[in-house]
Motif scaffolding. Structure first.
Motif, PDB file in Angstrom:
ATOM      1  N   PRO A   1      -2.272  -6.095   3.972  1.00  0.00           N
ATOM      2  CA  PRO A   1      -1.016  -5.662   3.216  1.00  0.00           C
ATOM      3  C   PRO A   1       0.501  -6.634   3.675  1.00  0.00           C
ATOM      4  CG  PRO A   1      -1.770  -4.385   4.828  1.00  0.00           C
ATOM      5  CD  PRO A   1      -2.516  -5.267   4.955  1.00  0.00           C
TER       6      PRO A   1
ATOM      7  N   VAL B   1       3.657  -1.358   3.823  1.00  0.00           N
ATOM      8  CA  VAL B   1       3.247  -0.027   3.352  1.00  0.00           C
ATOM      9  C   VAL B   1       4.256   1.187   3.475  1.00  0.00           C
ATOM     10  CG1 VAL B   1       1.501   1.775   4.097  1.00  0.00           C
ATOM     11  CG2 VAL B   1       1.045  -0.917   4.929  1.00  0.00           C
TER      12      VAL B   1
ATOM     13  N   CYS C   1       1.120   5.683   0.211  1.00  0.00           N
ATOM     14  CA  CYS C   1       0.492   6.911   1.091  1.00  0.00           C
ATOM     15  C   CYS C   1       1.003   7.843   0.214  1.00  0.00           C
ATOM     16  CB  CYS C   1       0.398   6.558   2.159  1.00  0.00           C
ATOM     17  SG  CYS C   1      -0.073   4.979   3.295  1.00  0.00           S
TER      18      CYS C   1
ATOM     19  N   VAL D   1       6.842  -0.462   7.544  1.00  0.00           N
ATOM     20  CA  VAL D   1       6.400   0.549   6.991  1.00  0.00           C
ATOM     21  C   VAL D   1       7.883   1.097   6.897  1.00  0.00           C
ATOM     22  CG1 VAL D   1       6.075   3.215   7.098  1.00  0.00           C
ATOM     23  CG2 VAL D   1       4.188   1.243   8.696  1.00  0.00           C
TER      24      VAL D   1
ATOM     25  N   TRP E   1      -8.801   3.932   2.691  1.00  0.00           N
ATOM     26  CA  TRP E   1      -7.814   2.484   3.410  1.00  0.00           C
ATOM     27  C   TRP E   1      -9.396   2.200   4.608  1.00  0.00           C
ATOM     28  CZ3 TRP E   1      -6.373  -2.137   2.602  1.00  0.00           C
ATOM     29  CH2 TRP E   1      -5.921  -3.068   3.303  1.00  0.00           C
TER      30      TRP E   1
ATOM     31  N   ALA F   1       1.504   6.115   6.608  1.00  0.00           N
ATOM     32  CA  ALA F   1       1.649   4.765   6.948  1.00  0.00           C
ATOM     33  C   ALA F   1       1.743   3.826   8.086  1.00  0.00           C
ATOM     34  CB  ALA F   1       2.722   4.259   5.944  1.00  0.00           C
TER      35      ALA F   1
ATOM     36  N   VAL G   1      -2.233   3.078   8.079  1.00  0.00           N
ATOM     37  CA  VAL G   1      -2.385   2.615   7.591  1.00  0.00           C
ATOM     38  C   VAL G   1      -1.692   0.892   8.482  1.00  0.00           C
ATOM     39  CG1 VAL G   1      -2.465   1.426   5.400  1.00  0.00           C
ATOM     40  CG2 VAL G   1      -3.000   3.428   5.600  1.00  0.00           C
TER      41      VAL G   1
ATOM     42  N   LEU H   1       0.994  -1.085   0.296  1.00  0.00           N
ATOM     43  CA  LEU H   1       0.064   0.201  -0.315  1.00  0.00           C
ATOM     44  C   LEU H   1       0.892   0.859   0.087  1.00  0.00           C
ATOM     45  CD1 LEU H   1      -2.838  -1.199   2.621  1.00  0.00           C
ATOM     46  CD2 LEU H   1      -3.159  -0.615  -0.160  1.00  0.00           C
TER      47      LEU H   1
END
Length: 300
Positions: free
Chosen positions: A74, A77, A9, A213, A64, A87, A90, A7
């Motif tokens: 995910p 991220v 961002c 992340v 999201w 992120a 998320v 994902l």
């Protein structure tokens, strides 16, 4: 091998007046936005830090929220500039109101750092190898803010030095575009904001992350509050290695990527650099159902 989802961002640049329209009809997204103290956005202030940063984080997390019930979890991220803060929302480390509040704090601290100097500027440079761009930027007393590819970057510095940089870039056969951001993000000019933002992050209620992340400044996968605080605060005044982040995602086995919006710049960059990844932005779709259907085709 099963597919793995990345994902993305976004940072500033793709925001627009209709960026909440797709998610407002979704009950959970609407409830999320109602909990977030957002500044009033107009065409005139949409690109001001104080409006842009919390708005982008809220839009990303609301998207999201609308998708996650029908999307695969995910594997990774990644966020570009302010997107790195989103992120962590998320990834589950920050609740949306906390992430939006931190975005507002980040914007304020960056604005204060900028106001303590002469006017600043942020520009996009492309068209020649990074080695040449680095030399031009250094000679004009600018700094590389974000490396986006082998021949493109974002650079920041004092506005007074911009004419010299523009002339040298043109003479070298490269291209320069001034961006709608009045703060030299990710350069040493933002150093005064680093420590107070780290303090704000340490005081924030972090939760356990569901997935790593990517750090913008090192492209390493980050898990846990201590490392998150260090990397999120340092990136205000250090170069973001976005091209390395894209490569790190591939090395982590990512096969599908979705940019949560607003905008589609990250999806385009990733698709150009790694065309083997199935990559889209939510901006490509007209409905939440269209997005989840596309994801479903890759994760059946």
């Amino acid at each position: 091998m099963s597919n793995r989802l990345l994902l993305l961002c976004p940072g500033q640049g793709g925001q627009h007046g209709a960026m909440f329209d797709l998610v407002r009809p979704h009950p959970r997204s609407a409830a999320l936005l109602a909990q977030c103290p957002l500044p009033a956005a107009t065409d005139a202030n949409m690109f001001d830090n104080r409006v842009a940063q919390p708005s982008i984080v809220a839009a990303t997390l609301a998207m999201w929220e609308a998708l996650r019930e029908h999307a695969p979890a995910p594997a990774l991220v990644a966020g570009y500039s302010i997107g790195e803060l989103a992120a962590y929302g998320v990834a589950g480390a920050l609740a949306a109101p906390a992430a939006v509040e931190l975005a507002a704090t980040r914007a304020r601290l960056m604005d204060e750092a900028a106001q303590a100097t002469a006017p600043q500027a942020l520009v996009a440079i492309s068209g020649i190898p990074m080695q040449g761009i680095r030399a031009l930027v250094r000679a004009a007393q600018f700094e590389i803010a974000i490396v986006t590819d082998h021949d493109s970057c974002i650079a920041g510095g004092l506005l007074a030095a911009l004419p010299e940089l523009e002339l040298s870039v043109k003479s070298a056969g490269a291209r320069l575009q001034r961006l709608s951001v009045a703060v030299a993000s990710h350069t040493a000019l933002m150093a005064p904001a680093v420590a107070p933002f780290a303090a704000a992050l340490r005081a924030a209620p972090f939760r356990a992350q569901a997935c790593p992340v990517l750090s913008g400044i090192s492209a390493e996968p980050i898990m846990g509050k201590e490392l998150a605080v260090a990397h999120l605060s340092r990136q205000l005044a250090e170069t973001i290695q976005w091209s390395d982040c894209m490569d790190a995602a591939v090395e982590a086995g990512v096969t599908v990527a979705l940019e949560l919006g607003p905008g589609a710049a990250l999806a385009r960059m990733l698709q150009m650099r790694h065309p083997g990844i199935a990559c889209r932005s939510v901006a490509d779709f007209r409905s939440i159902g269209g997005i989840t259907a596309w994801l479903g085709r890759h994760f059946d």
